[in-house]
Design an enzyme around this catalytic site. Sequence first.
Site: not given
Length: 273
Positions: A50, A129, A131, A63, A20-21, A257, A48
């Site tokens: 953004d 994603e 944003k 993000h 995640h990120r 994370d 993952e």
Amino acid sequence: MSPPLPAFLQGLKPTLHISHRGGAALAPENTLDAFRMAVERYRTDMLELDVHLTRDGEVVVAHDATLERCTDGTGPLAALTLAELRRLDAGFHFSPDEGRTFSFRGRGARIPTLREVLRAFPSLRLNVELKPDVPGIEEAFAQLLKEEGALERVCMGSEQDSVGERLAARLPDACHFYPRDALAAFVIALRAGEAPPEDSRFTVLDMPLYFGDIRLVDPDFLRACAARGKWVNVWTVDDAAEMDRLLQEGVGGIMTDRPDLLRQRMDASTKPG
């Protein structure tokens, strides 16, 4: 009969290790430093991340809509050009020990472009994603993926239904995850034992593991999703016991994370005895 799986999902088997990120607890989120750590040290299956648009129309990986939380800059990201964003320290506020030390300050962490990430990891799958709901973001994003030949290794979407729907219309053959309202309608119906709304545009459920105290994902839910040709990734899971349970249940992917902890639990779960 379920529609054929998008190319992105073909050949994938549960459970995927998804950073995640890039692994926001271990390195500055959404930076090449985090992504390289996840890939090289923890053998992540997927990143993952953004994206936003700069003032000059570049697709960059970040993000927040503003700069204060992660960088030494201030104000809206969209107000700056890519050249201006390059001057910021994207590791400025990262602290592994709740603010006692800042181990990435001055080490050259920058906000990367999506193009740089695609080229740095040319065979890796990404969950991306979009944003902001701004005119043209889906067009810039689609054009970039086509230029880089990356359409089949990106699952894409937005929390905002308007953006997710425009993106699905722009790239109908790509892999799309459910936006917020469509996701809620699907999950609520399925958990109530009802037929969820049919929507072939979206194949992946990127969803929280809990809603309040209610655990949303269990074996029955996963079976019902699979029967409808849907794939389930849960976020953001940093607890070892929950990781172990999800691995046993066979969830599609775990977003974390803590890619170090997830790799440890995944390796332990595959050992005999």
